[in-house]
Structures are given as structure tokens and as C-alpha cells.
Design a protein around this motif. Structure first.
Motif, mmCIF file in Angstrom:
data_model
loop_
_atom_site.group_PDB
_atom_site.id
_atom_site.type_symbol
_atom_site.label_atom_id
_atom_site.label_comp_id
_atom_site.label_asym_id
_atom_site.label_seq_id
_atom_site.Cartn_x
_atom_site.Cartn_y
_atom_site.Cartn_z
ATOM 1 N N ARG A 195 0.846 -1.192 0.000
ATOM 2 C CA ARG A 195 0.000 0.000 0.000
ATOM 3 C C ARG A 195 0.882 1.241 0.000
ATOM 4 N NH1 ARG A 195 -4.923 -0.249 4.201
ATOM 5 N NH2 ARG A 195 -5.676 1.292 2.712
ATOM 6 N N GLN A 196 0.258 2.377 -0.350
ATOM 7 C CA GLN A 196 1.021 3.634 -0.354
ATOM 8 C C GLN A 196 1.506 3.952 1.058
ATOM 9 O OE1 GLN A 196 -2.563 5.292 -2.330
ATOM 10 N NE2 GLN A 196 -1.147 6.901 -2.970
ATOM 11 N N GLN A 197 2.813 4.171 1.193
ATOM 12 C CA GLN A 197 3.414 4.571 2.461
ATOM 13 C C GLN A 197 4.483 5.613 2.179
ATOM 14 O OE1 GLN A 197 2.281 3.647 5.340
ATOM 15 N NE2 GLN A 197 1.020 1.853 4.792
ATOM 16 N N LEU A 198 4.888 6.323 3.225
ATOM 17 C CA LEU A 198 5.905 7.358 3.076
ATOM 18 C C LEU A 198 7.294 6.789 3.338
ATOM 19 C CD1 LEU A 198 4.216 10.414 4.834
ATOM 20 C CD2 LEU A 198 3.851 9.482 2.529
ATOM 21 N N ASP A 240 -2.394 2.973 10.545
ATOM 22 C CA ASP A 240 -3.451 2.311 9.784
ATOM 23 C C ASP A 240 -3.698 3.063 8.481
ATOM 24 O OD1 ASP A 240 -3.818 0.511 11.791
ATOM 25 O OD2 ASP A 240 -5.446 1.642 12.753
ATOM 26 N N GLY A 241 -3.996 2.343 7.434
ATOM 27 C CA GLY A 241 -4.360 2.982 6.182
ATOM 28 C C GLY A 241 -3.157 3.246 5.306
ATOM 29 N N SER A 242 -3.343 4.138 4.334
ATOM 30 C CA SER A 242 -2.246 4.450 3.418
ATOM 31 C C SER A 242 -1.933 5.938 3.490
ATOM 32 C CB SER A 242 -2.611 4.035 1.993
ATOM 33 O OG SER A 242 -3.762 4.712 1.555
ATOM 34 N N TYR A 243 -0.702 6.268 3.132
ATOM 35 C CA TYR A 243 -0.188 7.637 3.242
ATOM 36 C C TYR A 243 0.344 8.062 1.878
ATOM 37 C CZ TYR A 243 -0.162 6.841 8.313
ATOM 38 O OH TYR A 243 -0.515 6.568 9.608
ATOM 39 N N PHE A 297 0.989 15.307 4.929
ATOM 40 C CA PHE A 297 0.621 14.196 4.043
ATOM 41 C C PHE A 297 -0.890 14.091 3.920
ATOM 42 C CE2 PHE A 297 1.338 12.665 8.373
ATOM 43 C CZ PHE A 297 0.088 12.138 8.672
ATOM 44 N N THR A 298 -1.325 13.272 2.950
ATOM 45 C CA THR A 298 -2.714 12.837 2.857
ATOM 46 C C THR A 298 -2.762 11.409 3.391
ATOM 47 O OG1 THR A 298 -2.979 14.102 0.811
ATOM 48 C CG2 THR A 298 -4.685 12.475 1.315
ATOM 49 N N LYS A 299 -3.780 11.119 4.205
ATOM 50 C CA LYS A 299 -3.927 9.766 4.737
ATOM 51 C C LYS A 299 -5.307 9.227 4.382
ATOM 52 C CE LYS A 299 -3.837 7.083 9.001
ATOM 53 N NZ LYS A 299 -3.372 7.060 10.396
ATOM 54 N N GLN A 300 -5.340 8.016 3.848
ATOM 55 C CA GLN A 300 -6.611 7.348 3.568
ATOM 56 C C GLN A 300 -6.787 6.223 4.562
ATOM 57 O OE1 GLN A 300 -5.368 7.204 -0.854
ATOM 58 N NE2 GLN A 300 -7.367 6.217 -0.777
ATOM 59 N N SER A 301 -7.921 6.279 5.272
ATOM 60 C CA SER A 301 -8.172 5.251 6.272
ATOM 61 C C SER A 301 -9.670 5.192 6.542
ATOM 62 C CB SER A 301 -7.410 5.590 7.559
ATOM 63 O OG SER A 301 -7.657 4.626 8.545
ATOM 64 N N SER A 310 -7.684 12.287 5.084
ATOM 65 C CA SER A 310 -7.279 13.262 6.094
ATOM 66 C C SER A 310 -6.001 13.963 5.670
ATOM 67 C CB SER A 310 -7.019 12.565 7.434
ATOM 68 O OG SER A 310 -8.107 11.726 7.775
ATOM 69 N N ILE A 311 -5.800 15.154 6.258
ATOM 70 C CA ILE A 311 -4.526 15.843 6.145
ATOM 71 C C ILE A 311 -3.853 15.762 7.512
ATOM 72 C CG2 ILE A 311 -3.369 18.051 5.696
ATOM 73 C CD1 ILE A 311 -4.783 16.954 3.213
ATOM 74 N N GLY A 312 -2.594 15.385 7.526
ATOM 75 C CA GLY A 312 -1.892 15.266 8.796
ATOM 76 C C GLY A 312 -0.434 15.657 8.673
ATOM 77 N N VAL A 313 0.247 15.634 9.798
ATOM 78 C CA VAL A 313 1.689 15.907 9.825
ATOM 79 C C VAL A 313 2.366 14.855 10.705
ATOM 80 C CG1 VAL A 313 1.495 18.407 9.457
ATOM 81 C CG2 VAL A 313 1.462 17.506 11.789
ATOM 82 N N MET A 314 3.620 14.582 10.393
ATOM 83 C CA MET A 314 4.453 13.734 11.250
ATOM 84 C C MET A 314 5.882 14.259 11.180
ATOM 85 S SD MET A 314 5.063 10.227 9.007
ATOM 86 C CE MET A 314 3.362 9.721 8.940
ATOM 87 N N ARG A 315 6.714 13.821 12.128
ATOM 88 C CA ARG A 315 8.116 14.209 12.072
ATOM 89 C C ARG A 315 8.811 13.411 10.972
ATOM 90 N NH1 ARG A 315 7.793 13.263 17.737
ATOM 91 N NH2 ARG A 315 7.090 15.147 18.792
#
Lengths: 168, 458
Positions: free
Chosen positions: B337-340, B357-360, B374-378, B383-388
Motif C-alpha cells: 500500500r502507499q506509504q511514506l 493504519d491505512g495508506s499515506y 501528508f494525505t492519509k486514507q483510512s 485526512s490531512i496530517g503531519v508527522m516528524r
């Protein structure tokens, strides 16, 4: 919108419209008055044309979510396409890969390309010359069915074979 | 919000440095037909106290301040004050006070205001100014920012510009106020390039469009004959890279904003897509698709040399450089699946960073370097989110039917994205604060998607 959708969903409607237009023109001028007299197939399609492929063979196959695997029902359609292409060796085709709208833009462009490539590779495996088949992906940019559930998404996850005339 | 005062010395060189910065801006804009001449003067006297907003906290309480209509012969003074107030209000960090509450009418902005009149309506800061016409037709705009409780001037500047650039002067003033009161650079003197969409969902016309970050001065860059997607700003030139289906060939293009000249990037044997500039503006990084596989390449814009960075039978796309250019974040479905993933700029050391969970997808490195949006599908939601950058600290900022494609304000404080609602309506642009608060619709005349924020106009 409904008309557009029914046309795109049901190639037969398009074929009938073409046939009616052709026969109407013919009768007005008291010229050949049936598809047969015009050298057309029973439904009005010129042999070797896009209409012929769409109506008598099937121009598109569908995919499962996020998949580019050729399904069994799709394989049957592609087998007929390969036979049809063998009959008209001068036709080149463009395979248009598409994705549904439930994905992100860049990925869906690549997914559509992957579907087009899988379709092309299948046709090549059935004896169609690779030189006759080009591909393009439209990603999620060209949905034919527009609603927000599986009934539409499943129609948009598709690869469509488009006749481009004589191959060079 | 915490409001406090601390001793502060005005750097003596501040006015000089700002002067140089704006002279460079004059050159930068001259090619665009917007000549901006500016000079700055500091008022005599030194400020000893500074009103500040602590914006390191989650939900910041907006700072009340008074922005008075700038004195002018016509309505230009009120219009400039209005743009400044709108900018600051939209940030969510400031609460401009209703003008009806003002007690003192500012007639001469060069005189000290009656601070008690502003304190009593709880204006923590006061903005005053004046707009006059120079003999040569240019507009002269002066403004002062006062700390009402300390009774000190925080900023005093003046600008000279062609009258048609009045909005840009207002944005520069809003940025100066924002920076003075928050300690962070502003982002109001910026633009957004995006895809303007019209027509029914199964026959959408898409045009590239550019506008100021507050939706003013919209201009179309393409006419809708070809499908166009994912425009991105150059960090160093008046240039945009985007994808177009012109001539039935899906390819990455460069577009010069001042001349309208466009060219295909590289001579690749397949679809190129998802382009973005390197932080120095010298390279375009993008995906190349061949026989259903997508890999990441760069092209050096000077030497035209292309370099392959990934080599998979998967879909590697959406590459984005870290601000220093040392690393690249991208998405790949190589694991199913799509991941970063993050890799070094030469393609080495590719490491997956997303494990939720889901794809990024659609990762974008913050200009500050500390986060990746990023965009996250779950669960059927986008969703729109952020991570380090190491994948830790994931935070979702907004969730719904379909949110996609984040882009950062140049100070790394605000994220813009597009939202596709269920149903017949098309996508719209939105902005949201990094904290997840202050979500705002970004107005566009048609549907809008694929926004990209410009750097601060230097």
C-alpha cells in the motif's frame, strides 16, 4: 447528465443512435437502405471501426480497487479484442488507463498507467504486435460515471481500447 | 496566548537591512511589471518593551489589536488598513477590534496616540498610517505599530510604490506586524498557484491559475484546452512546474510566469508527473512511468542531466525535498500500500517512515524542516496530517470525505489543501493552522484543487 451517463455506460445506445442516423440518411436519398447494403454489420458499425469494437467486441475492461490484475471477465473481453485486432491488422490502438476518484492524484495517474500496461501486456501475450499498442493514463481525471459509491467507482476503474486507425 | 513584555533593543541595522531587502524586491518584481520601490525610516527613540504572542501553544487566543484606517485623501487608506486587518485576522492569531469601538480618531499618524484611549478598549497593539501621492505619481505609505500598554513604538516604516501595488504594500505591512508580534516570519506577501476547475464532474475543464494568498489578483495561466495538474512554485524564479496532457503526451512542464513561455522538462520515454523543484531551484524532481512502474528522477535545469533515484517495480511518486536539500520524502506502494519513505538526495538509504493504519501519500516537507505533511486514507476517509521526518508524532489536522494535497505556507505555520465534498460540487481550497485550529475556506471563483504556496516574495 443521465443521458450522458447512459451513453457512456451502455455502448449499445450509442450504436443505435449511429445506426438510426445512417439509415435515416440512406432512406431520404433512396439509396441502399439497410446496414447490409451499406456494407455494415447488423448494428451499423463499420467493420474494423471503433463502433465495431465497442458494440461487437467490448472496448473496455474493469478492475478491482487498487488493482491492475486482469479479471476473468476482463480476460474474455481482451481475448475477443486480440482476435478482432488479428482480423484488422492495420488498426493501431491506444489503451487508456483510468482510476476511480477514491485515491490521490499522482498515485492514480500511476495506477491508471499500470492498468493500461497490464492490458497491453495481456494483448501482446495473445499475439498482438507490441508496435500496434500505445498506452496513456488519465488517472482519476476522466470519470465516466459520477456518483459517490461503488456503482460508479467500479465503472471508472477501467482500461478502454481506442482504435487509432492504420498503424505506422 | 500569553501576553508579556520583555526588554528588547531594536537592532540598529534593522532599517538598513530591510532597506536592502526591499530594493532587491524592486528588481525581482520589475520583470513582472510591478515595480516596488521602498525605503524605511525608524522613528527616533528606542522601544523597551514588546507585546508578544506565544504561538507555541495549541489553541492560541487571538491578540486584540486596533488597525485604524490610514489617513488619505481618498479611500485608499481604508482599503490598505482593511487588507492588513483581513490578513492578520485570517491567521487566527489576531483579533482586529471593530472600528466602531475606537475612541480616538487618528488624524496625524506622526503624533503619539492617546494610549489610554486604546488601552480602555483592550487594544494591545495599535496600527496607524498615512497614504499620500508623490509628485511622480507613486504612492507613499507610512505606518507605525504601537505597543499601547508600554506606550512605545515597535515599528515605523514607509514604502513607495506604483498605486496599483497597494495591496502588496498592505501585505508587507501585515507581515512586519506578524513578525514583530509573534517572532516568526509572516506569509502574507505570497501567492498561490492552483488548478481552477469548472464544468460537470465527468467533463471538467482545468486551468492553471495564480492569485495572491488572500485570493486577490487572480490570473489564469492556461486556457483549459489541455488537462493540467499539480503546479508547483520555483523557490528562486518566477517559474512554475506542472503536468500537462498537451498533444496527448502527459509530461512535466516548466512555465515562465513573466513571458508565458513553456517547455517540456527532459526527454523521457514515458509519462512524467508529480514534479517539484529542489530547494535551490536548480532541479526538478518527478516520477517517470514506464510499462506501469513509476520511479523517481531528477533533471538539472542547467546541464539537463537526468538522474534516476529509485529503481522499483512499484509506484514511487510525490517526491519532496527537505529544506536543506539533503533528503527526499516520497510515497511508494512497494510494500503493498502507499506509504511514506525518506531517502538521501542521491537515492541511497531508502527507509519507510509511516506505519499507521491505512495508506499515506502526497508528502510535503515543511519549510522549517521539522515536519512532513501528508494525505492519509483510512476507513473510507481522507485526512490531512503531519508527522516528524522520522515518522513519529503523527497528528491528523482534518478528516472527511476527501481532503488531499497539502502545501505549506513559507513560514511552516499554515497548511493549504483541497477538499472534494461528496456529491456534484467540485473541490475547494482550504487552509488550516498547524495546530489543527482555524480552518478557513480559501476563496476561488471556480472549483479549486492542487494548491501550491509560493515562497515569501523577497
Amino acid at each position: 447528465m443521465n443521458l450522458l451517463m447512459s451513453v457512456s455506460r451502455n455502448p449499445l445506445v450509442l450504436g443505435l443512435a449511429v445506426a438510426l442516423a445512417l439509415s435515416g440518411c440512406a432512406s431520404k436519398n433512396s439509396l441502399p437502405n439497410s446496414p447490409g447494403e451499406l456494407g455494415l454489420a447488423a448494428n451499423g458499425a463499420v467493420p474494423g471501426s471503433q463502433q465495431d469494437l465497442t458494440l461487437n467486441v467490448g472496448d473496455r475492461i474493469f478492475f478491482d480497487t487498487d488493482s491492475s490484475a486482469i479479471r476473468t471477465d476482463s480476460a474474455a473481453t481482451l481475448d475477443r479484442q486480440a482476435q478482432w485486432l488479428a482480423k484488422y491488422p492495420n488498426d493501431a490502438v491506444l489503451i487508456e488507463g483510468n482510476a476511480d476518484e477514491r485515491g490521490t492524484r499522482a498515485y492514480n495517474l500511476a495506477l491508471g498507467a499500470r492498468r493500461a500496461a497490464a492490458t497491453r501486456n495481456y494483448l501482446i501475450s495473445k499475439g498482438v504486435s507490441a508496435a500496434r499498442i500505445k498506452t496513456i493514463s488519465y488517472g482519476k481525471e476522466r470519470p465516466v460515471a459520477v456518483c459517490d459509491d461503488i456503482s460508479c467507482w467500479s465503472q471508472n476503474r477501467r482500461a478502454v481500447t481506442v482504435v487509432r486507425g492504420a498503424s505506422s | 496566548m500569553s501576553l508579556y513584555r520583555k526588554d528588547n533593543q531594536f537592532p540598529a541595522s534593522r532599517a538598513v537591512m530591510a532597506h536592502i531587502r526591499l530594493r532587491r524586491a524592486a528588481v525581482f518584481w520589475a520583470v513582472f511589471g510591478h515595480v516596488l520601490m521602498a525605503s524605511l525610516t525608524l522613528m527616533p527613540g528606542t522601544a523597551h518593551a514588546v507585546v508578544e504572542i506565544d504561538i507555541t501553544k495549541g489553541n492560541v487566543e487571538a491578540l486584540p489589536l486596533a488597525i485604524t484606517d490610514f489617513a488619505s485623501k481618498d479611500d485608499i487608506g481604508a482599503k490598505i488598513a482593511g487588507v492588513i486587518a483581513d490578513d492578520l485576522k485570517r491567521s487566527g492569531l489576531f483579533a482586529p477590534i471593530n472600528k466602531a469601538a475606537f475612541i480616538q480618531k487618528i488624524t496625524d499618524p506622526n503624533l503619539s496616540p492617546r494610549f489610554e484611549d486604546w488601552r480602555v478598549i483592550n487594544a494591545q497593539a495599535l496600527v496607524v498610517g498615512r497614504v499620500t501621492a508623490e509628485a511622480d505619481g507613486r504612492l507613499r505609505t507610512e505606518f507605525r505599530l504601537w505597543d499601547t500598554f508600554a506606550a512605545e513604538q515597535l515599528i515605523g516604516q514607509q514604502f513607495f510604490t506604483q498605486p496599483e501595488n497597494w495591496r502588496r504594500v498592505a501585505h508587507i505591512i501585515a507581515d512586519a506586524i506578524y513578525e514583530k508580534l509573534t517572532g516568526e516570519k509572516g506569509y502574507f506577501d505570497t501567492r498561490v498557484v492552483f488548478v481552477s476547475e469548472s464544468g460537470p464532474r465527468n467533463d471538467r475543464k482545468k486551468r492553471l491559475a495564480i492569485m495572491d494568498q488572500d485570493s486577490a489578483n487572480l490570473r489564469f495561466l492556461t486556457q483549459g484546452d489541455d488537462l493540467v495538474l499539480t503546479p508547483r512554485f520555483s523557490p528562486s524564479r518566477q517559474e512554475v512546474t506542472y503536468m500537462s496532457f498537451a498533444n496527448g503526451q502527459p509530461r512535466v512542464y516548466l512555465l515562465q510566469l513573466e513571458t508565458g513561455q513553456r517547455e517540456i522538462v527532459g526527454n523521457f520515454p514515458g509519462m512524467t508527473f508529480s514534479p517539484r523543484f529542489s530547494p535551490d531551484g536548480q532541479k526538478v524532481i518527478m516520477s517517470l512511468e514506464q510499462n506501469g512502474d513509476a520511479n523517481i528522477y531528477t533533471m538539472d535545469l542547467r546541464s539537463r542531466k537526468t538522474t534516476r533515484l529509485t529503481n522499483t517495480t512499484a509506484i514511487d511518486t510525490s517526491p519532496s525535498y527537505s529544506p536543506e536539500g539533503q533528503q527526499i520524502v516520497f510515497e511508494s506502494d512497494r510494500g503493498g500500500r502507499q506509504q511514506l519513505y525518506v531517502m538521501n538526495a542521491d537515492g541511497s538509504n531508502q527507509k519507510r517512515i509511516s506505519f499507521g493504519d491505512g495508506s499515506y501519500s502526497t508528502p510535503v516537507w515543511s519549510p522549517r524542516g521539522d515536519l512532513i505533511a501528508f494525505t492519509k486514507q483510512s476507513g473510507g476517509k481522507f485526512s490531512i496530517g503531519v508527522m516528524r521526518p522520522d515518522g513519529s508524532g503523527e497528528r491528523i489536522l482534518t478528516t472527511g470525505f476527501h481532503n488531499e494535497g497539502p502545501t505549506w505556507s513559507p513560514n511552516g505555520r499554515v497548511i493549504m489543501f483541497f477538499r472534494q465534498p461528496a456529491g456534484a460540487a467540485g473541490p475547494q481550497l482550504y487552509s488550516i493552522d498547524l495546530t489543527g485550529y482555524n480552518e478557513e475556506r480559501v476563496q476561488t471563483p471556480e472549483f479549486g484543487s492542487d494548491p501550491a504556496w509560493s515562497p515569501l516574495l523577497k
